[in-house]
Write a protein that holds these residues in place. Sequence first.
Motif, PDB file in Angstrom:
ATOM      1  N   GLY A 212       0.575  -1.067  -0.178  1.00  7.92           N
ATOM      2  CA  GLY A 212       0.119  -0.330   0.097  1.00  7.92           C
ATOM      3  C   GLY A 212       0.904   0.900  -0.246  1.00  7.92           C
ATOM      4  N   PRO A 213       1.590   1.512  -1.591  1.00  5.18           N
ATOM      5  CA  PRO A 213       1.470   2.737  -1.234  1.00  5.18           C
ATOM      6  C   PRO A 213       1.543   3.910  -0.103  1.00  5.18           C
ATOM      7  CG  PRO A 213       1.509   2.396  -3.037  1.00  5.18           C
ATOM      8  CD  PRO A 213       0.896   0.873  -2.434  1.00  5.18           C
ATOM      9  N   MET A 214      -0.190   4.191  -0.885  1.00  6.35           N
ATOM     10  CA  MET A 214      -0.444   5.428  -0.092  1.00  6.35           C
ATOM     11  C   MET A 214      -1.223   5.455   1.134  1.00  6.35           C
ATOM     12  SD  MET A 214       0.330   7.648  -3.085  1.00  6.35           S
ATOM     13  CE  MET A 214      -0.921   8.845  -2.395  1.00  6.35           C
ATOM     14  N   LEU A 215      -1.135   3.620   1.561  1.00  4.91           N
ATOM     15  CA  LEU A 215      -1.659   3.668   2.976  1.00  4.91           C
ATOM     16  C   LEU A 215      -1.103   4.430   3.977  1.00  4.91           C
ATOM     17  CD1 LEU A 215      -3.876   1.862   3.295  1.00  4.91           C
ATOM     18  CD2 LEU A 215      -2.208   0.019   4.205  1.00  4.91           C
ATOM     19  N   ARG A 216      -2.306   5.096   4.846  1.00  2.75           N
ATOM     20  CA  ARG A 216      -1.701   5.604   5.875  1.00  2.75           C
ATOM     21  C   ARG A 216      -2.071   4.977   7.443  1.00  2.75           C
ATOM     22  NH1 ARG A 216       0.353   9.984   5.313  1.00  2.75           N
ATOM     23  NH2 ARG A 216      -0.105  11.431   7.001  1.00  2.75           N
ATOM     24  N   VAL A 236       1.870   5.608   8.497  1.00  4.50           N
ATOM     25  CA  VAL A 236       1.836   6.097  10.137  1.00  4.50           C
ATOM     26  C   VAL A 236       1.126   6.169  11.360  1.00  4.50           C
ATOM     27  CG1 VAL A 236       1.070   8.688  11.710  1.00  4.50           C
ATOM     28  CG2 VAL A 236       1.987   8.589   8.906  1.00  4.50           C
ATOM     29  N   LYS A 237      -0.032   5.387  10.839  1.00  8.57           N
ATOM     30  CA  LYS A 237      -0.936   4.325  12.076  1.00  8.57           C
ATOM     31  C   LYS A 237      -1.222   3.126  12.107  1.00  8.57           C
ATOM     32  CE  LYS A 237      -4.347   6.708  14.064  1.00  8.57           C
ATOM     33  NZ  LYS A 237      -5.679   7.340  13.698  1.00  8.57           N
ATOM     34  N   HIS A 264       2.341   5.482  15.467  1.00 11.18           N
ATOM     35  CA  HIS A 264       1.229   5.436  16.346  1.00 11.18           C
ATOM     36  C   HIS A 264       1.273   4.163  15.932  1.00 11.18           C
ATOM     37  CE1 HIS A 264       0.093   9.817  16.787  1.00 11.18           C
ATOM     38  NE2 HIS A 264       0.175   9.868  15.596  1.00 11.18           N
ATOM     39  N   LEU A 265       1.488   3.518  16.893  1.00 10.38           N
ATOM     40  CA  LEU A 265       1.409   2.090  17.271  1.00 10.38           C
ATOM     41  C   LEU A 265       0.227   1.676  19.057  1.00 10.38           C
ATOM     42  CD1 LEU A 265       1.165  -1.241  16.349  1.00 10.38           C
ATOM     43  CD2 LEU A 265       4.085  -1.362  17.874  1.00 10.38           C
TER      44      LEU A 265
END
Length: 432
Positions: A212-216, A236-237, A264-265
């Motif tokens: 997912g190259p655009m996955l955030r 990011v999350k 964020h994890l």
Amino acid sequence: MMPPKERKRCRSLPLDVLSNLPDNVIDIILMCLPCKDAVRTSILSMKWRYHWCRLTELTLDESLWETQKDLQNPTVKFTKIIYQLLSLHEGPITKFTLKIDFLKESCPTIDNFICFLSRNDIQDLVLHLPWRKLYKLPSSLFTCSQLRHLNLHYFSIHHPSTFQGFDKLISLELCGVTISSELLESLISHCPLLEQLVLDTAGNSNKIEIYGPMLRSFDFKGDISSICLKNVPRLVKVYLAGYYMRAEDLDFAKVFESCFALEHLLLNFFNSEIFAEEGYEAPTRLPFDLSVKRFYLPHIYLVDAYKLSYALCLIRSFRYLEYLEIQVDSEAEDDDGILESLELERFLDVTFNHLREVKLDCFGGTTPEMQLIKLLLAKSPMLVRMLIDRRCLDHEPLDTRLKIFAEVSNFSRASPKAEVVYDISKYQITYI
């Protein structure tokens, strides 16, 4: 009493105010109403009679066909409602939500309506069907080229070989679905703009590689060891909820191998049982550092050696960690292995140089919990506040509580600004 000028102005208003409202105002009013009430507005005037038929957003749920005296089969009533929408609706439907708790094994009405939506520019689609039976997803859904948001619960998915992807899809949620790992990987990889992904694959233990190259944002419930985030440079999350797993298979290095933007994890081991063969030892840290700034660990039992070991492995690898939140849940304190893993000597090569706030929930004052507090205070030179939820501790005798408070106050602190605050606020994960 109304002034004369106001009375004169009111008498000059048109008698049928509702009929003279602009179309865009009527549309806004209808979209704010439940579907049943929107249809009822057809009795207001001739102008309103068929206005609901042009609604671009529709929500169908139990409230439409449930009554106090349900004499008619709900499937029959549901079928009638769908038929009316198919025959009367005009124009595009950009957002459609269907939530039902009943369904026969096959329901051609749903297939027909999804086909209808595919020809009417559907962009946001939510389909929640009963969990008891998996409904086969109609192939017509894969022709919805305008889809931006797709949310499916309890479907059997077999997308056609001719499927070219959802070029505009931004968010995808699949819960309780049956789909092969190969098809799932293909589906995700054919959504080049996908930013938010939610997967609940409790019944699927096969390896799933996420491209997912655009996955955030990524939320996952299932076997964590089955997930591999391969090409996610913008992620990011991440929320991971684990189930039954073998410790030897749980390789966070593979899970996070390309998550270099992760900040964020949340790692939830609450429903998981981690077991290992005798002599197995979890890794002490990842082979690389991650840029995680906020780490959440709800339900991390300090008496569970493997869960604790993996949690500490990750914490050691988060050199930019700023906020740590743990629900400690400790029930015993006589495990030498647990206490040894929390000793300061095990962290000689680690300093939490960016950690500014720690929150410990369900603190009961057991030895492992005290050892954890001692460790974090001693290794965090920038710490400003440690917030300790003392609800569980308040059940202990006053002498015991005072002894624990005194012991914590005597712990060595790397930060001269570090403040320990005891709180009784209701536990709630503050995952952002």
